[in-house]
Design a protein around this motif. Structure first.
Motif, PDB file in Angstrom:
ATOM      1  N   ALA A 160       0.680  -0.928  -0.125  1.00 33.63           N
ATOM      2  CA  ALA A 160       0.107   0.122  -0.092  1.00 33.63           C
ATOM      3  C   ALA A 160       0.741   1.272   0.113  1.00 33.63           C
ATOM      4  N   VAL A 161       0.408   2.322  -0.333  1.00 35.42           N
ATOM      5  CA  VAL A 161       1.039   3.426  -0.655  1.00 35.42           C
ATOM      6  C   VAL A 161       0.370   4.796   0.174  1.00 35.42           C
ATOM      7  N   ILE A 162       1.142   5.297   1.136  1.00 28.81           N
ATOM      8  CA  ILE A 162       0.523   6.651   1.914  1.00 28.81           C
ATOM      9  C   ILE A 162       1.319   7.812   1.391  1.00 28.81           C
ATOM     10  N   ASP A 163       0.780   8.661   0.503  1.00 31.68           N
ATOM     11  CA  ASP A 163       1.440   9.735   0.125  1.00 31.68           C
ATOM     12  C   ASP A 163       1.389  11.101   0.874  1.00 31.68           C
ATOM     13  N   ALA A 164       2.333  11.245   1.782  1.00 35.66           N
ATOM     14  CA  ALA A 164       2.340  12.388   2.663  1.00 35.66           C
ATOM     15  C   ALA A 164       3.474  13.547   2.342  1.00 35.66           C
ATOM     16  N   SER A 165       3.719  13.588   0.931  1.00 33.32           N
ATOM     17  CA  SER A 165       4.825  14.123   0.389  1.00 33.32           C
ATOM     18  C   SER A 165       4.555  15.911   0.562  1.00 33.32           C
ATOM     19  N   GLY A 166       3.399  16.218   0.793  1.00 29.72           N
ATOM     20  CA  GLY A 166       3.166  17.714   1.031  1.00 29.72           C
ATOM     21  C   GLY A 166       3.218  18.560  -0.166  1.00 29.72           C
ATOM     22  N   THR A 167       3.109  19.676  -0.066  1.00 29.89           N
ATOM     23  CA  THR A 167       3.088  20.561  -1.365  1.00 29.89           C
ATOM     24  C   THR A 167       4.270  21.793  -1.356  1.00 29.89           C
ATOM     25  N   TRP A 168       4.892  21.700  -0.088  1.00 29.67           N
ATOM     26  CA  TRP A 168       6.060  22.927  -0.281  1.00 29.67           C
ATOM     27  C   TRP A 168       6.945  23.069  -1.108  1.00 29.67           C
ATOM     28  N   SER A 169       7.223  21.876  -2.223  1.00 24.91           N
ATOM     29  CA  SER A 169       8.044  22.106  -3.189  1.00 24.91           C
ATOM     30  C   SER A 169       7.385  22.640  -4.558  1.00 24.91           C
ATOM     31  N   THR A 170       6.028  22.867  -4.374  1.00 26.57           N
ATOM     32  CA  THR A 170       5.204  23.178  -5.577  1.00 26.57           C
ATOM     33  C   THR A 170       4.395  24.606  -5.272  1.00 26.57           C
ATOM     34  N   PRO A 171       5.085  25.530  -5.108  1.00 26.37           N
ATOM     35  CA  PRO A 171       4.302  26.917  -4.779  1.00 26.37           C
ATOM     36  C   PRO A 171       3.720  27.265  -6.118  1.00 26.37           C
ATOM     37  N   ASN A 172       2.444  27.970  -6.000  1.00 24.62           N
ATOM     38  CA  ASN A 172       1.680  28.318  -7.001  1.00 24.62           C
ATOM     39  C   ASN A 172       2.464  29.517  -7.941  1.00 24.62           C
ATOM     40  N   PRO A 173       2.229  29.468  -9.219  1.00 27.95           N
ATOM     41  CA  PRO A 173       2.852  30.382  -9.889  1.00 27.95           C
ATOM     42  C   PRO A 173       2.439  31.747  -9.683  1.00 27.95           C
ATOM     43  N   LEU A 174       3.308  32.773 -10.070  1.00 26.42           N
ATOM     44  CA  LEU A 174       2.739  34.344  -9.828  1.00 26.42           C
ATOM     45  C   LEU A 174       2.004  34.899 -10.889  1.00 26.42           C
ATOM     46  N   GLY A 175       1.839  34.206 -12.224  1.00 28.41           N
ATOM     47  CA  GLY A 175       1.244  34.857 -13.193  1.00 28.41           C
ATOM     48  C   GLY A 175      -0.471  34.524 -13.232  1.00 28.41           C
ATOM     49  N   GLN A 176      -0.831  35.410 -14.083  1.00 30.17           N
ATOM     50  CA  GLN A 176      -2.286  35.323 -14.098  1.00 30.17           C
ATOM     51  C   GLN A 176      -2.853  33.835 -14.623  1.00 30.17           C
ATOM     52  N   ALA A 177      -4.140  33.540 -14.246  1.00 25.65           N
ATOM     53  CA  ALA A 177      -4.747  32.344 -14.862  1.00 25.65           C
ATOM     54  C   ALA A 177      -4.180  30.881 -14.195  1.00 25.65           C
ATOM     55  N   GLY A 178      -3.327  30.888 -13.203  1.00 21.34           N
ATOM     56  CA  GLY A 178      -2.786  29.902 -12.468  1.00 21.34           C
ATOM     57  C   GLY A 178      -1.463  29.473 -13.516  1.00 21.34           C
ATOM     58  N   LEU A 179      -0.842  30.161 -14.182  1.00 20.88           N
ATOM     59  CA  LEU A 179       0.228  29.891 -14.948  1.00 20.88           C
ATOM     60  C   LEU A 179       1.485  30.860 -14.589  1.00 20.88           C
ATOM     61  N   LEU A 180       2.592  30.286 -14.821  1.00 24.24           N
ATOM     62  CA  LEU A 180       3.790  30.944 -14.777  1.00 24.24           C
ATOM     63  C   LEU A 180       3.911  32.037 -15.535  1.00 24.24           C
TER      64      LEU A 180
END
Length: 439
Positions: A153-173
């Motif tokens: 079995a796999v429990i993914d507790a890797s978090g989100t710290w390494s993937t910050p949201n982009p600063l551009g518009q519409a969710g894009l870099l």
């Protein structure tokens, strides 16, 4: 429950942060073999990046029950449950002692970044005997060495710290964003502006983006550097009420104090605010020119450095060969998505949930912790602890315990933006004025 065909392999937990180590503690108590894979070189490695930051949640919400039982049996003494720890204190006083326990230490592998999760010998299109086939987890060390691990079995507790949201518009870099990061003009989230990163911002023209409490704390810290540091605060929203809160009337005293101090700095002109500011691109070499659109048209602002505080999102590419069912809006497990949508819910209003809500079509695979909340900034560590308790019970075949989900959250929990998805409510009795306290 684990199948006979796969139970000869350990349960693999991805990440040795608070939720990953909690999962390990519960699996240990259940007598299930497990292996924790951690990309860093120590437990809670990602927390070191924001260790200077003080949490809004007191210790009572930051300690997992199973972890605490194991620690106390080894002679450990819990911190004052009403105190607010910094990230460094969370690591040093809790996570590191937990990871060093004999029940866990031999089953934690460091410098093992997970790059992919699949089923041994089959991609996501194969169905026959899929549930009876062990998972294949590919890891990579810092020097590029790859290794495959099999899991029941796999429990993914890797978090989100390494993937910050982009600063551009519409969710894009934004065009030029990668180049600005590479040139050091854009900092990582939550820099230590009064300590480690002081020279990077002191006496400079600094822009902070984001309308949450992480941005607010960075702004307050920057103001302590003196008048030679020129501070600009850029937000996409037109209304700063959510950040300011209700001052002394706020249910959360720490949040109220934070908002009051920030409002005073803005009203005095110490911090210049740009509202309805949507970044379209970056340019410049000797300085950073931020191009944006506003209700008054296009605008350019030149700064020396930009501090992003615009939230995070889950890294899902490593799971592309698995059969997942994710909410289309927040990228959380489909049943969880509507319960945590930040447009309708705060930390304290999220219903307790366990294994059934977190399950995917890919049997015995779970995303937990901050990553389970996808893009929603409403996560509390206490929620993650209950998630993995329920999952461990299910994997052990204890359906009644898995379904008996109980969670006491702070009634006043309110979230805006966060530490990689983490939202913490402060104790009313504690004054953290001037501290870096994430939402």
């Amino acid at each position: 429950m684990l199948t006979t065909a796969t139970s000869s392999h350990p349960v693999v937990v991805i990440g040795a942060g608070p939720i990953g180590l909690s999962a390990a503690a519960h699996l240990s108590e259940r007598g299930l073999p497990f292996l924790v894979l951690e990309a860093g070189t120590a437990a809670g490695a990602a927390i070191a990046d924001w260790g200077h930051t003080r949490l809004f949640s007191p210790w009572q919400y930051n300690l997992d029950a199973a972890a605490r039982r194991l620690l106390e049996a080894d002679g450990w003494t819990a911190p004052d449950v009403d105190a607010l720890p910094t990230g460094h204190e969370l690591r040093e006083q809790y996570l590191e002692p937990l990871a060093q326990l004999s029940q866990l230490a031999e089953s934690i592998r460091y410098d093992a970044r997970v790059t992919a999760v699949s089923r041994a010998g089959m991609d996501r299109t194969r169905t026959a005997r899929r549930e009876e086939t062990p998972f294949l987890i590919r890891t990579e060390t810092a020097d590029g060495h790859s290794e495959d691990v099999l899991a029941s079995a796999v429990i993914d507790a890797s978090g989100t710290w390494s993937t910050p949201n982009p600063l551009g518009q519409a969710g894009l870099l934004a065009p030029g964003e990668r180049q600005a990061v590479a040139a050091g003009r854009i900092t990582p989230p939550l820099p230590d502006v009064l300590g480690r990163d002081r020279d990077r911002v002191a006496g400079k023209r600094v822009m902070v983006t984001g309308a949450g409490h992480s941005a607010a704390n960075t702004l307050l810290d920057l103001a302590e550097l003196g008048s030679t540091t020129v501070i600009t605060w850029a937000v996409r929203t037109a209304d700063l009420t959510r950040v300011y809160g209700r001052g002394e009337q706020d249910e959360l005293s720490a949040r109220g104090a934070l908002g009051s101090q920030l409002r005073e700095l803005v009203d005095s002109g110490r911090i210049k605010v740009l509202t309805s500011f949507t970044i379209t691109r970056f340019s410049g070499e000797d300085a950073l020119t931020v191009h944006a659109v506003t209700p008054d048209g296009e605008r350019e602002v030149t700064v020396d450095v930009l501090v992003p505080a615009t939230g995070f999102r889950p890294e899902l590419r490593m799971l592309s060969e698995l059969r997942l069912n994710l909410d289309p809006a927040v990228e959380a497990p489909a049943q969880l998505g509507p319960l945590i949508d930040p447009e309708f819910h705060s930390c304290g209003s999220v219903e307790p949930h366990g294994e059934r809500v977190l399950a995917h079509p890919e049997k015995n695979f779970y995303i937990v912790g901050m990553k389970s909340y996808g893009r929603a900034p409403t996560f509390l560590m206490a929620t993650g602890y209950e998630q993995v308790r329920s999952i461990a019970a299910s994997l052990a075949g204890d359906r009644d315990a898995a379904d008996a989900v109980h969670l006491e959250l702070p009634e006043t929990g309110v979230c805006t933006t966060d530490l990689g998805g983490s939202c913490d409510a402060p104790t009313k009795a504690t004054d953290v004025c001037g501290a870096s306290a994430p939402s």
